[in-house]
Design an enzyme around this catalytic site. Structure first.
Site, PDB file in Angstrom:
ATOM      1  N   CYS A 236      34.895  31.337 -20.359  1.00 17.63           N
ATOM      2  CA  CYS A 236      34.238  32.303 -21.236  1.00 17.63           C
ATOM      3  C   CYS A 236      34.891  33.682 -21.126  1.00 17.63           C
ATOM      4  CB  CYS A 236      32.751  32.382 -20.922  1.00 17.63           C
ATOM      5  SG  CYS A 236      32.374  33.205 -19.368  1.00 17.63           S
TER       6      CYS A 236
ATOM      7  N   CYS B 292      33.579  36.612 -20.429  1.00 19.27           N
ATOM      8  CA  CYS B 292      33.201  37.452 -19.293  1.00 19.27           C
ATOM      9  C   CYS B 292      33.876  36.994 -18.006  1.00 19.27           C
ATOM     10  CB  CYS B 292      31.684  37.570 -19.136  1.00 19.27           C
ATOM     11  SG  CYS B 292      30.800  36.069 -18.802  1.00 19.27           S
TER      12      CYS B 292
END
Length: 146
Positions: A52, A54
């Site tokens: 992802c 993040c």
């Protein structure tokens, strides 16, 4: 235009793995590797990696920079959620019943026992430096000076 999804994902996964290895983290890809690593005496920082945004923009940079500190874990390891599923599940089992699985995340173990963690909610939406400081506060409390 057609794109081979697996080829695309392999490129992303390989880059994410490489970032962690370059930073000094040992890849744990099997249940046996997780169990062996978690039996080592001392402190172990576990980074639960992910593909992802993040993870790539916050967690992996924080993992790389947090270890440049007077106190740091004896061992640096990583499991890859969604890729090395058995290893990740085994790591999470070691974190205990109260652990809420999230990725990316960090767990700090002392002599194989969970003593601190930084969950996704403390990563996503934060800047890398705040995650670095959060990790280093845990190092300050639980790790020895190098």
């Amino acid at each position: 235009m057609t794109m081979n999804f697996n080829f695309y994902m392999d490129d992303i996964v390989n880059q994410a793995r490489s970032e962690m290895e370059t930073s000094g983290y040992e890849q744990l890809k099997t249940i046996e590797e997780v169990d062996a690593a978690f039996k080592r005496p001392g402190t172990t920082l576990v980074m639960v990696n992910s593909v992802c945004g993040c993870a790539g923009g916050i967690a992996r940079p924080a993992a790389a920079h947090a270890i440049h500190y007077d106190k740091r874990p004896d061992y640096l390891v990583t499991v890859f959620a969604g890729q090395d599923k058995d290893a990740t599940a085994q790591a999470r089992m070691h974190f205990g019943e109260d652990h809420i699985p999230s990725s990316p995340s960090f767990a700090l173990l002392k002599d194989g026992e969970l003593v601190a963690e930084v969950g996704r909610y403390e990563i996503e939406g934060h800047d890398p430096m705040s995650v670095v400081m959060n990790l280093q506060s845990k190092f300050e409390e639980f790790c020895e000076e190098v």
